[in-house]
Design a protein around this motif. Structure first.
Motif, PDB file in Angstrom:
ATOM      1  N   LEU A 229     -39.900 -21.043 -36.339  1.00 55.76           N
ATOM      2  CA  LEU A 229     -40.952 -20.423 -35.519  1.00 55.76           C
ATOM      3  C   LEU A 229     -40.835 -20.793 -34.045  1.00 55.76           C
ATOM      4  CD1 LEU A 229     -43.960 -20.908 -37.955  1.00 55.76           C
ATOM      5  CD2 LEU A 229     -42.642 -18.840 -37.569  1.00 55.76           C
ATOM      6  N   HIS A 230     -39.828 -21.602 -33.723  1.00 51.19           N
ATOM      7  CA  HIS A 230     -39.594 -22.003 -32.345  1.00 51.19           C
ATOM      8  C   HIS A 230     -40.855 -22.568 -31.700  1.00 51.19           C
ATOM      9  CE1 HIS A 230     -35.828 -19.916 -32.922  1.00 51.19           C
ATOM     10  NE2 HIS A 230     -36.504 -18.849 -33.299  1.00 51.19           N
ATOM     11  N   ALA A 231     -41.560 -23.379 -32.455  1.00 51.13           N
ATOM     12  CA  ALA A 231     -42.792 -23.973 -31.924  1.00 51.13           C
ATOM     13  C   ALA A 231     -42.457 -24.976 -30.833  1.00 51.13           C
ATOM     14  CB  ALA A 231     -43.559 -24.658 -33.055  1.00 51.13           C
ATOM     15  N   ASP A 232     -43.361 -25.090 -29.864  1.00 56.92           N
ATOM     16  CA  ASP A 232     -43.178 -26.081 -28.805  1.00 56.92           C
ATOM     17  C   ASP A 232     -43.477 -27.490 -29.307  1.00 56.92           C
ATOM     18  OD1 ASP A 232     -42.568 -24.147 -26.916  1.00 56.92           O
ATOM     19  OD2 ASP A 232     -44.678 -23.853 -26.362  1.00 56.92           O
ATOM     20  N   GLU A 233     -44.478 -27.570 -30.194  1.00 54.45           N
ATOM     21  CA  GLU A 233     -44.916 -28.887 -30.650  1.00 54.45           C
ATOM     22  C   GLU A 233     -45.430 -28.804 -32.078  1.00 54.45           C
ATOM     23  OE1 GLU A 233     -48.015 -30.591 -28.242  1.00 54.45           O
ATOM     24  OE2 GLU A 233     -47.961 -32.499 -29.296  1.00 54.45           O
ATOM     25  N   VAL A 234     -45.050 -29.770 -32.878  1.00 56.49           N
ATOM     26  CA  VAL A 234     -45.582 -29.882 -34.243  1.00 56.49           C
ATOM     27  C   VAL A 234     -45.994 -31.335 -34.424  1.00 56.49           C
ATOM     28  CG1 VAL A 234     -45.096 -29.663 -36.704  1.00 56.49           C
ATOM     29  CG2 VAL A 234     -44.007 -28.106 -35.095  1.00 56.49           C
ATOM     30  N   LYS A 235     -47.226 -31.549 -34.816  1.00 58.44           N
ATOM     31  CA  LYS A 235     -47.745 -32.917 -34.830  1.00 58.44           C
ATOM     32  C   LYS A 235     -48.648 -33.122 -36.035  1.00 58.44           C
ATOM     33  CE  LYS A 235     -50.637 -34.087 -31.607  1.00 58.44           C
ATOM     34  NZ  LYS A 235     -51.146 -33.997 -30.232  1.00 58.44           N
ATOM     35  N   PHE A 236     -48.445 -34.207 -36.755  1.00 60.20           N
ATOM     36  CA  PHE A 236     -49.325 -34.532 -37.879  1.00 60.20           C
ATOM     37  C   PHE A 236     -50.404 -35.501 -37.425  1.00 60.20           C
ATOM     38  CE2 PHE A 236     -47.699 -32.931 -41.957  1.00 60.20           C
ATOM     39  CZ  PHE A 236     -46.549 -32.305 -41.507  1.00 60.20           C
ATOM     40  N   GLU A 237     -51.615 -35.268 -37.910  1.00 65.83           N
ATOM     41  CA  GLU A 237     -52.684 -36.242 -37.672  1.00 65.83           C
ATOM     42  C   GLU A 237     -53.233 -36.658 -39.036  1.00 65.83           C
ATOM     43  OE1 GLU A 237     -56.798 -36.637 -35.040  1.00 65.83           O
ATOM     44  OE2 GLU A 237     -55.539 -34.861 -34.873  1.00 65.83           O
ATOM     45  N   HIS A 238     -53.405 -37.956 -39.225  1.00 68.01           N
ATOM     46  CA  HIS A 238     -53.779 -38.436 -40.555  1.00 68.01           C
ATOM     47  C   HIS A 238     -55.204 -38.980 -40.613  1.00 68.01           C
ATOM     48  CE1 HIS A 238     -49.877 -37.924 -42.465  1.00 68.01           C
ATOM     49  NE2 HIS A 238     -49.373 -38.183 -41.276  1.00 68.01           N
ATOM     50  N   SER A 239     -55.595 -39.337 -41.840  1.00 65.63           N
ATOM     51  CA  SER A 239     -56.869 -40.029 -42.062  1.00 65.63           C
ATOM     52  C   SER A 239     -58.056 -39.300 -41.474  1.00 65.63           C
ATOM     53  CB  SER A 239     -56.802 -41.445 -41.480  1.00 65.63           C
ATOM     54  OG  SER A 239     -55.717 -42.132 -42.028  1.00 65.63           O
ATOM     55  N   LEU A 240     -58.175 -38.039 -41.836  1.00 63.45           N
ATOM     56  CA  LEU A 240     -59.336 -37.269 -41.413  1.00 63.45           C
ATOM     57  C   LEU A 240     -60.319 -37.134 -42.567  1.00 63.45           C
ATOM     58  CD1 LEU A 240     -57.552 -34.366 -39.499  1.00 63.45           C
ATOM     59  CD2 LEU A 240     -58.723 -36.334 -38.514  1.00 63.45           C
ATOM     60  N   ALA A 241     -61.579 -37.036 -42.227  1.00 59.61           N
ATOM     61  CA  ALA A 241     -62.613 -36.731 -43.214  1.00 59.61           C
ATOM     62  C   ALA A 241     -63.226 -35.389 -42.837  1.00 59.61           C
ATOM     63  CB  ALA A 241     -63.684 -37.819 -43.208  1.00 59.61           C
ATOM     64  N   LEU A 242     -63.571 -34.623 -43.847  1.00 58.73           N
ATOM     65  CA  LEU A 242     -64.278 -33.371 -43.593  1.00 58.73           C
ATOM     66  C   LEU A 242     -65.732 -33.547 -44.008  1.00 58.73           C
ATOM     67  CD1 LEU A 242     -61.848 -30.543 -44.810  1.00 58.73           C
ATOM     68  CD2 LEU A 242     -62.127 -31.523 -42.538  1.00 58.73           C
ATOM     69  N   ILE A 243     -66.607 -33.074 -43.167  1.00 54.77           N
ATOM     70  CA  ILE A 243     -68.032 -33.144 -43.476  1.00 54.77           C
ATOM     71  C   ILE A 243     -68.578 -31.723 -43.537  1.00 54.77           C
ATOM     72  CG2 ILE A 243     -70.287 -33.957 -42.689  1.00 54.77           C
ATOM     73  CD1 ILE A 243     -68.788 -36.218 -41.251  1.00 54.77           C
ATOM     74  N   MET A 244     -69.219 -31.401 -44.645  1.00 56.30           N
ATOM     75  CA  MET A 244     -69.825 -30.085 -44.799  1.00 56.30           C
ATOM     76  C   MET A 244     -71.320 -30.228 -44.627  1.00 56.30           C
ATOM     77  SD  MET A 244     -67.167 -28.283 -45.803  1.00 56.30           S
ATOM     78  CE  MET A 244     -68.188 -26.829 -46.031  1.00 56.30           C
ATOM     79  N   VAL A 245     -71.868 -29.454 -43.705  1.00 54.33           N
ATOM     80  CA  VAL A 245     -73.321 -29.364 -43.570  1.00 54.33           C
ATOM     81  C   VAL A 245     -73.695 -28.005 -44.152  1.00 54.33           C
ATOM     82  CG1 VAL A 245     -75.267 -29.378 -41.968  1.00 54.33           C
ATOM     83  CG2 VAL A 245     -73.236 -30.775 -41.500  1.00 54.33           C
ATOM     84  N   VAL A 246     -74.499 -28.019 -45.215  1.00 54.83           N
ATOM     85  CA  VAL A 246     -74.652 -26.810 -46.022  1.00 54.83           C
ATOM     86  C   VAL A 246     -76.105 -26.342 -46.084  1.00 54.83           C
ATOM     87  CG1 VAL A 246     -74.367 -25.871 -48.356  1.00 54.83           C
ATOM     88  CG2 VAL A 246     -72.663 -27.457 -47.438  1.00 54.83           C
ATOM     89  N   GLY A 247     -76.295 -25.055 -46.002  1.00 53.65           N
ATOM     90  CA  GLY A 247     -77.633 -24.491 -46.195  1.00 53.65           C
ATOM     91  C   GLY A 247     -77.673 -23.009 -45.889  1.00 53.65           C
ATOM     92  N   GLU A 248     -78.273 -22.238 -46.780  1.00 56.95           N
ATOM     93  CA  GLU A 248     -78.365 -20.788 -46.541  1.00 56.95           C
ATOM     94  C   GLU A 248     -79.121 -20.519 -45.241  1.00 56.95           C
ATOM     95  OE1 GLU A 248     -77.283 -18.183 -48.470  1.00 56.95           O
ATOM     96  OE2 GLU A 248     -76.676 -19.193 -50.309  1.00 56.95           O
ATOM     97  N   GLY A 249     -80.055 -21.391 -44.922  1.00 57.27           N
ATOM     98  CA  GLY A 249     -80.904 -21.177 -43.746  1.00 57.27           C
ATOM     99  C   GLY A 249     -80.161 -21.354 -42.427  1.00 57.27           C
ATOM    100  N   MET A 250     -78.926 -21.837 -42.481  1.00 53.89           N
ATOM    101  CA  MET A 250     -78.179 -22.047 -41.243  1.00 53.89           C
ATOM    102  C   MET A 250     -77.676 -20.755 -40.647  1.00 53.89           C
ATOM    103  SD  MET A 250     -76.006 -25.352 -42.210  1.00 53.89           S
ATOM    104  CE  MET A 250     -74.614 -24.488 -41.549  1.00 53.89           C
ATOM    105  N   ARG A 251     -77.533 -19.764 -41.524  1.00 57.46           N
ATOM    106  CA  ARG A 251     -77.047 -18.482 -41.055  1.00 57.46           C
ATOM    107  C   ARG A 251     -77.975 -17.967 -39.966  1.00 57.46           C
ATOM    108  NH1 ARG A 251     -75.340 -14.556 -45.925  1.00 57.46           N
ATOM    109  NH2 ARG A 251     -75.769 -16.424 -47.112  1.00 57.46           N
ATOM    110  N   HIS A 252     -77.431 -17.636 -38.834  1.00 55.90           N
ATOM    111  CA  HIS A 252     -78.220 -17.071 -37.735  1.00 55.90           C
ATOM    112  C   HIS A 252     -79.403 -17.937 -37.354  1.00 55.90           C
ATOM    113  CE1 HIS A 252     -75.653 -13.766 -38.355  1.00 55.90           C
ATOM    114  NE2 HIS A 252     -76.098 -13.548 -39.565  1.00 55.90           N
ATOM    115  N   ASN A 253     -79.259 -19.230 -37.469  1.00 57.93           N
ATOM    116  CA  ASN A 253     -80.312 -20.117 -37.010  1.00 57.93           C
ATOM    117  C   ASN A 253     -79.868 -20.704 -35.675  1.00 57.93           C
ATOM    118  OD1 ASN A 253     -81.900 -22.570 -36.648  1.00 57.93           O
ATOM    119  ND2 ASN A 253     -82.632 -22.160 -38.710  1.00 57.93           N
ATOM    120  N   VAL A 254     -80.431 -20.173 -34.607  1.00 59.19           N
ATOM    121  CA  VAL A 254     -80.053 -20.645 -33.271  1.00 59.19           C
ATOM    122  C   VAL A 254     -80.355 -22.132 -33.170  1.00 59.19           C
ATOM    123  CG1 VAL A 254     -80.621 -20.500 -30.817  1.00 59.19           C
ATOM    124  CG2 VAL A 254     -80.444 -18.418 -32.168  1.00 59.19           C
TER     125      VAL A 254
END
Lengths: 453, 453
Positions: B373-398
Motif C-alpha cells: 500500500l506504499h504507506a508512509d508510516e505503520v505503527k503499532f500501539e499496545h495495551s489499550l482499553a476500550l470503554i463503552m458508554v451505552v444507552g439508547e437515550g444517548m442517541r441525539h442527546n446534545v
C-alpha cells in the motif's frame, strides 16, 4: 535558494507583473520563477486557461474558434502593451498557439493538453522577455529541455522520479530561470498537464529537484485563515502550520493550495511559504514539517457540506471476519469513494460524499447489502457536514475533546458522529448541515478567538 | 407461557434444586424448564462439564478415566441423595455415560460433544425425576425427539430454522417439560453442542419456537450491573435494558448472558428476564426491544483490556479508492479479526484484540502494508482499553459527549481514540490500560451515580 511560484491573478496584467518583478528582484535568493497562465483581473474576467479549453473543445467539434483565439491573443497583447514590450513577443505567442491548434487531433485528450499548456508556456516566455527588457539576466526554460518528465496521463500527469535528478542541474545555470507551470513532457516528448491548478505542483517539484531552501507560493491572500471567512468574520491568520495540518484543513474546504502540490516539497522537507503578491510585506503562512506548539492545541477549523452516511447494522456483526471488507467491496464495485467508517459493536456507518448518489443507486446498494451481507438494517442519512478541528497540539492533550464537545453542546449542536484515531492531529465531527455554521463559530470561539495562532 | 432456564450454579446441589422447584411451581405460566449441567457449589468446586471434557480427552488419548467418571457419578449421586431420590436414577445416568464413553471415537470432536452433552442431558432426567417425586406432572424431553435440530458443527452447532416450527408443538404436551440445555441433534441423529454456556441458547431457541411471552434466565446475580463491580463498588443495578444495550455492554466484559443466546429471543421480540435463583424476589433485569428513556442517557459502562491499534498513514490516502478495503484484506489473510477503524484524512487506525499477535506477525504485517500500500508510516500501539458508554437515550442527546469527555479530562485520562457513528446507542473511548479504572469510575460518577437506572 528559493523557488517562487506566482498564481494566475498575480500575473493577470502588466501592473501585476511589475509587482512580481519587484518581488523577485527584492531577494537574490529567488532563483526559479514558476509562472501560471494569466488569471482573472476582475470577478467577471475570464482565465486564459478556460478560454484555451473552450478553444480546444471547439476545434475538436469542428466549430469555429477564431473569436476565442483572438481573445486569448488579446490578453497577451494587452499585457505586452502595458509592459511596453516589443510586439514580436505577441506574434511569437500567436504562432505558437496556431501551431498547436493545427496539431494532431487523433488523440483528443492530448490535443487538449497541448492547447491548455500553452497558457503557462507562452506566459513564461512573455514574463522572461519583460525581465530581460529590464536588464535582468533571465531565461525561459522549457520543461522538456529542463528535465520535467511526467507520465502520459492527459490532465492528470504524475511526475516521473528521474525528473528530480535532472532538474537539479538547473542550479548550474546562471541568472533567473522562468519556468512555466502546469505541465511536463512524456518520455516520448509529448506535453501532458497536471490536474487543474497544477502550477503549484510544478513549483513544488522544482523546489524538491533543485533542493531549494524554500518554496514561495504567491497568491492573492495574505495568509491561510484559521477558519472560513464566510462563516466567521475576520478570522485570525495562521503564521505557521505543518503539512499534515494543511492537508487536514484543505480536505474540508481550505483551498489555498493544491493538495497534491505539497507532496514533493513535503517529501524533501522543504518549507512552503504562502504569500500575497498584492501585499508582499505581509508575513504570510509557512508550511513546515514540525512546529512548536505554543498557542493552544487547535490551529484551524474547516468544514464542508454534502456528505451522507450509510448505516448498516447486523446483530453479532462483530463476530464476522470480513464483514467490513465485504461491505467496502460492494461500494467499490459501484465506484464509490468513502471518507470514514465509524463503527459500533454491531453496526458501521460509511460516510461518503453525497454527490456520488442518486435515489436509484441508493436502493440498489441497500438491496445488495441486505442480500449479500444479511444486514438487519441499512439506512441512508443525508445532508451532513463534516467539521475538522485541526492542530498538532491536540495529540495527547487531555481535555480538548471535552472543550470541543462542550462548545458544540452550548451551541445546541447535536454530534451525529465522531471520528478520532490514535496519533491524529485532528478531530472530526459529523453534524447536520443546518448546524454547520453554528458549530464552526462555537468551536472558533472556544479554541481560536482567545489565542494567537 | 414462560420458558425458564437455570444455570449450573442454580442446579449444583440438592438444596439448589429445591429452590428451583419452588421457583418453577410459584408461577403456573412456567411451562418449560431448561436445565444446565451441575455447576460449582463453592469457588474451588469443579463443574461437571469440565470433568466430562477432561474425561473425553483422556479416553481419546487412551488414558485411564475411571477416577473422573467416578467423580461425575458422585456429583449426581450426592444430589440424588440430598433430594432423597431412588438410586435407580444414578444407575441410569452411569449407564448412559458409560455407553457414550464406549461409543465411536473415529470422529474425536463428535465423541467429545456426545460426552459433554451428557452433563445437561442426565441432569435434566434427574431434575424431572425430582419434580415427579414431588407429585408434579413433569416430563424429560429429549432435544432430538422434541425437535431441536442443529448443524453438524462440533462445539459450535447452529440451530436449523425448521426447529422453530417443530418445537412449537411442544406447547400441546401436558405438564412441565424438563429440557436439557447446550445441545441438539443433527439431521443424521447425532449430538452436537452449542458453544460454551450454550444452555442460554437452548432457552432462547425454545422461547422463540414455543412463542413464549417471556424467557426467564435464572443465574446467581440479582441483576445486570451498570458497571463492573470490580471497578466501582456496589454499582447500581439495571432494571430494564434493550437487546442492543445488552449486546454493547456484553462486548466489553459484561458476561451475564451468552452473546448469541439473545439472538432467537431478539428475533421473536420476546423479552428476557435475568433473575437470581438465590434471591428470586429481587426484580432482576429485563431485556426488551424498546424501553422508555426516563433515567438519563446512559444505562451502563463496560470496559475491556487487551487491545492494540495499527496506525497507518499515507499522504493523500483519502484519494485512493479501495485503500481501506485492501488494508482489511491483508489483515483477513492473516486470519485477524478487527474491532474498529477510526480514520483521519490520510490515516486510519485499526483496533484489534492484542492476543492475536506475536512480535513476528507484527513485523510481517508492517512489511506487507508498506510494500503493498506504499504507506508512509505503520505503527503499532499496545495495551489499550476500550470503554463503552451505552444507552439508547444517548442517541441525539446534545451534550452527552461533552459530559463524557469532561469527566475523562477531569480524571486526567487522555482519550486515545473515539468512535461514534450515527444512530448509535454507544460511545466508545480508547484509553491506555493504566487509565482504564480511573476512566470508568469518572464516567460512572458523571452518568450513573446520580440517577436511577
Amino acid at each position: 535558494m528559493k523557488v517562487v511560484k506566482f498564481g494566475g491573478s498575480s500575473l493577470a496584467s502588466g501592473n501585476q507583473i511589475e509587482k512580481v518583478f519587484q518581488i523577485v528582484m527584492s531577494d537574490p535568493a529567488r532563483k526559479v520563477v514558476v509562472v501560471s497562465a494569466p488569471g482573472k483581473r476582475f470577478a467577471e474576467d475570464q482565465k486564459v486557461t478556460d478560454l484555451l479549453i473552450e478553444c480546444a473543445e471547439r476545434c475538436l467539434s469542428n466549430l469555429d474558434s477564431q473569436e476565442i483565439v483572438a481573445a486569448v491573443i488579446k490578453r497577451y497583447a494587452t499585457i505586452a502593451e502595458e509592459l511596453q514590450l516589443p510586439s514580436e513577443i505577441v506574434s511569437e505567442i500567436q504562432a505558437d498557439l496556431e501551431a498547436r491548434l493545427n496539431g494532431d487531433r487523433c488523440k483528443p485528450e492530448r490535443f487538449i493538453d497541448s492547447v491548455k499548456a500553452s497558457g503557462e508556456d507562452n506566459h513564461a516566455k512573455l514574463v522572461a522577455a519583460y525581465f530581460q527588457e529590464q536588464g535582468v539576466e533571465a531565461t525561459y526554460v522549457n520543461p522538456g529541455e529542463g528535465g520535467l518528465l511526467v507520465s502520459a496521463e492527459p490532465g492528470n500527469a504524475q511526475v516521473l522520479p528521474e525528473s528530480y535528478e535532472r532538474l537539479y542541474s538547473l542550479r548550474d545555470r546562471s541568472g533567473l530561470l522562468i519556468f512555466p507551470g502546469f505541465f511536463g513532457y512524456s518520455k516520448e516528448g509529448e506535453v501532458f498537464t497536471f490536474s487543474r491548478s497544477g502550477s503549484d505542483i510544478t513549483g513544488s517539484i522544482l523546489a524538491n529537484g533543485l533542493k531549494a531552501d524554500l518554496y514561495e507560493n504567491f497568491t492573492d491572500v495574505d495568509a491561510v485563515y484559521s477558519v472560513n471567512p464566510y462563516i466567521v468574520k475576520r478570522p485570525k491568520e495562521i503564521k505557521e502550520l505543518t503539512y499534515r495540518e494543511m492537508r487536514e484543513l484543505s480536505y474540508a474546504g481550505f483551498t489555498v493550495l493544491h493538495d497534491e502540490a505539497l507532496v514533493p516539497a513535503f517529501r524533501a522537507g522543504i518549507p512552503v511559504q504562502i504569500k500575497n503578491t498584492n501585499n508582499p510585506l505581509a508575513p504570510g503562512t509557512r508550511i513546515v514539517n514540525e512546529r512548536d506548539n505554543t498557542n493552544g492545541p487547535v490551529i484551524g477549523i474547516a468544514s464542508d457540506q454534502g456528505f451522507c452516511s450509510i448505516y448498516v447494522s447486523k446483530y453479532l456483526m462483530n463476530r464476522e471476519i470480513g464483514f467490513g471488507r465485504k461491505l467496502l467491496s460492494i461500494l467499490e464495485e459501484f465506484g464509490l469513494s468513502y471518507e470514514h467508517t465509524p463503527s459500533g459493536i454491531d453496526d458501521i456507518s460509511i460516510i461518503l460524499r453525497e454527490n456520488q448518489f442518486e435515489a436509484e443507486l441508493e436502493e440498489e446498494i441497500t438491496k445488495r447489502i441486505i442480500a449479500e451481507l444479511h444486514a438487519d438494517e441499512v439506512k441512508f442519512e443525508h445532508s451532513l457536514a463534516l467539521i475538522m478541528v485541526v492542530g498538532e497540539g491536540m495529540r495527547h492533550n487531555v481535555g480538548t475533546m471535552a472543550k470541543a464537545s462542550k462548545a458544540l453542546a452550548g451551541a445546541s449542536v447535536n454530534i451525529e458522529m465522531i471520528n478520532q484515531g490514535s496519533s491524529e492531529v485532528s478531530m472530526m465531527f459529523g453534524v447536520k448541515e443546518v448546524d454547520e455554521k453554528r458549530a464552526v463559530q462555537a468551536l472558533y470561539d472556544e479554541f481560536i478567538a482567545s489565542v494567537t495562532v
